[in-house]
Design an enzyme around this catalytic site. Structure first.
Site, mmCIF file in Angstrom:
data_model
loop_
_atom_site.group_PDB
_atom_site.id
_atom_site.type_symbol
_atom_site.label_atom_id
_atom_site.label_comp_id
_atom_site.label_asym_id
_atom_site.label_seq_id
_atom_site.Cartn_x
_atom_site.Cartn_y
_atom_site.Cartn_z
ATOM 1 N N HIS A 149 0.949 -1.402 0.076
ATOM 2 C CA HIS A 149 -0.086 0.012 -0.015
ATOM 3 C C HIS A 149 0.823 1.413 -0.080
ATOM 4 O O HIS A 149 0.536 2.001 -0.731
ATOM 5 C CB HIS A 149 -0.763 0.010 1.206
ATOM 6 N N GLU A 150 1.840 1.274 0.896
ATOM 7 C CA GLU A 150 2.714 2.422 0.749
ATOM 8 C C GLU A 150 3.583 2.645 -0.320
ATOM 9 O O GLU A 150 4.093 3.619 -0.744
ATOM 10 C CB GLU A 150 3.770 2.353 2.294
ATOM 11 N N HIS A 154 1.935 4.650 -2.807
ATOM 12 C CA HIS A 154 2.048 6.045 -2.639
ATOM 13 C C HIS A 154 3.418 6.505 -3.039
ATOM 14 O O HIS A 154 3.396 7.436 -3.921
ATOM 15 C CB HIS A 154 2.058 6.540 -1.110
#
Length: 156
Positions: A73-74, A77
Site C-alpha cells: 500500500h505504501e 503512494h
C-alpha cells in the site's frame, strides 16, 4: 498473535525492495523503518524524504502477510508520488494501482486500539439524574451538570 519473529530493519528493507521489484517492476531506493508511535495506521509514506514507516504492532497482531499488505500500500503512494501522478487515497491513479498490485485499501484494525476506545466513563448528576457518557475523565470539582448545575458523580 503469530509465531514468526518480528523482522529486523535490514530484513524489512530487503522485503520492501523485493516487493517493489516483484509488484511494481521498479526499485525502492529509500529507507523503510518501524515507527512504534503510529497508533491508528499500519504505515505511512513520508513525502518529504520518500521513506516508509511501518507500525510494528501490525506484525505482532496479524503476522507477516499483513505487513506485506501495508508495505505494498505504501509503495503505491511512493511510486505514484515519484512519478508525479495522483498518490492520494482518493485519486483514481492510486485506486487503480492498488487494484493492479492486489494491495489492501485499509489495514486491519488493531486490537490494542479497539480496547482503548471502549473505556467509557459514565457520570450522573446528583440533582436531576441526567447521565453523561465520556471517553475522557471529567473533573467533577470543576464541571457541573449542563441542565441544572448540579454536582456530577462517576457512576461506573
Amino acid at each position: 498473535m503469530q509465531n514468526e519473529p518480528i523482522l529486523t530493519i535490514p530484513e524489512l528493507q530487503a522485503l520492501t525492495e523485493a516487493l517493489s521489484m516483484q509488484w511494481f517492476h521498479k526499485p525502492f531506493q529509500h529507507v523503510v523503518s518501524y515507527n512504534s508511535r503510529l497508533r491508528t495506521t499500519g504505515g505511512r509514506y513520508m513525502l518529504s524524504d520518500h521513506s516508509i514507516e511501518v507500525n510494528p504492532q501490525i506484525e505482532k497482531e496479524f503476522g507477516r502477510d499483513e505487513v506485506v499488505g501495508v508495505i505494498k500500500h505504501e509503495l503505491c503512494h511512493y511510486h505514484l508520488h515519484i512519478e508525479g501522478r495522483g498518490y492520494k487515497h482518493g485519486d483514481s491513479d492510486f485506486k487503480a494501482l492498488l487494484k493492479k498490485t492486489n494491495s489492501p485499501r485499509f489495514c486491519k484494525s488493531l486490537k490494542s486500539r479497539k480496547l482503548s476506545s471502549r473505556s467509557i466513563r459514565i457520570y450522573s448528576c446528583m440533582q436531576c439524574g441526567l447521565r453523561y457518557e465520556r471517553k475522557r475523565r471529567v473533573d467533577t470539582q470543576r464541571y457541573r451538570c449542563g441542565k441544572c448545575h448540579g454536582v456530577l458523580k462517576e457512576t461506573k
